[in-house]
Design an enzyme around this catalytic site. Structure first.
Site, PDB file in Angstrom:
ATOM      1  N   TYR A  56       0.821  -1.207   0.000  1.00  0.00           N
ATOM      2  CA  TYR A  56       0.000   0.000   0.000  1.00  0.00           C
ATOM      3  C   TYR A  56       0.852   1.253   0.000  1.00  0.00           C
ATOM      4  O   TYR A  56       2.010   1.238   0.389  1.00  0.00           O
ATOM      5  CB  TYR A  56      -1.001   0.012   1.165  1.00  0.00           C
ATOM      6  N   CYS A  57       0.239   2.317  -0.478  1.00  0.00           N
ATOM      7  CA  CYS A  57       0.845   3.646  -0.461  1.00  0.00           C
ATOM      8  C   CYS A  57      -0.270   4.627  -0.090  1.00  0.00           C
ATOM      9  O   CYS A  57      -1.194   4.253   0.625  1.00  0.00           O
ATOM     10  CB  CYS A  57       1.491   3.976  -1.813  1.00  0.00           C
ATOM     11  N   ARG A  58      -0.197   5.835  -0.582  1.00  0.00           N
ATOM     12  CA  ARG A  58      -1.232   6.824  -0.261  1.00  0.00           C
ATOM     13  C   ARG A  58      -2.553   6.464  -0.941  1.00  0.00           C
ATOM     14  O   ARG A  58      -3.586   6.385  -0.300  1.00  0.00           O
ATOM     15  CB  ARG A  58      -0.774   8.226  -0.677  1.00  0.00           C
ATOM     16  N   ILE A  84      -3.847   3.969   1.652  1.00  0.00           N
ATOM     17  CA  ILE A  84      -4.165   4.311   3.044  1.00  0.00           C
ATOM     18  C   ILE A  84      -5.380   5.222   3.121  1.00  0.00           C
ATOM     19  O   ILE A  84      -6.102   5.225   4.125  1.00  0.00           O
ATOM     20  CB  ILE A  84      -2.956   4.903   3.785  1.00  0.00           C
TER      21      ILE A  84
END
Length: 97
Positions: A56-58, A84
């Protein structure tokens, strides 16, 4: 929803945060490990091919690239769609940025 269920069942997975270290101030998914996207290639030895890896990232863009890269290297990697920001549904302490 699938990740939330896996965490609830205490499945033996790796939750891989590929954001930059300074992004941690906005929150993180519990028990995730941080390996920024530009360091993943050099830290493959820290990941296990026999475990499912949820990246995951932003928002899901960077982590999508990392998940694809890892799959090409023989890992069982998936992308957390929405990143996120989507996880905020389960953790209201996450700060949008």
């Amino acid at each position: 929803d699938e990740l939330k269920e896996k965490i609830g069942r205490k499945e033996d997975i790796i939750i891989l945060d590929v954001r930059e270290e300074d992004e941690l101030e906005y929150g993180k998914i519990q028990d995730s490990i941080l390996i920024p996207m530009n360091q993943v290639q050099n830290k493959l030895n820290e990941l296990k091919k026999d475990k499912e890896i949820i990246c995951y990232c932003r928002s899901g863009s960077r982590s999508g690239f990392v998940a694809s890269f890892l799959r090409n290297k023989g890992f069982n990697a998936k992308n957390l769609i929405g990143g996120i920001l989507a996880w905020k549904k389960y953790d209201p302490s996450i700060i949008e940025y």
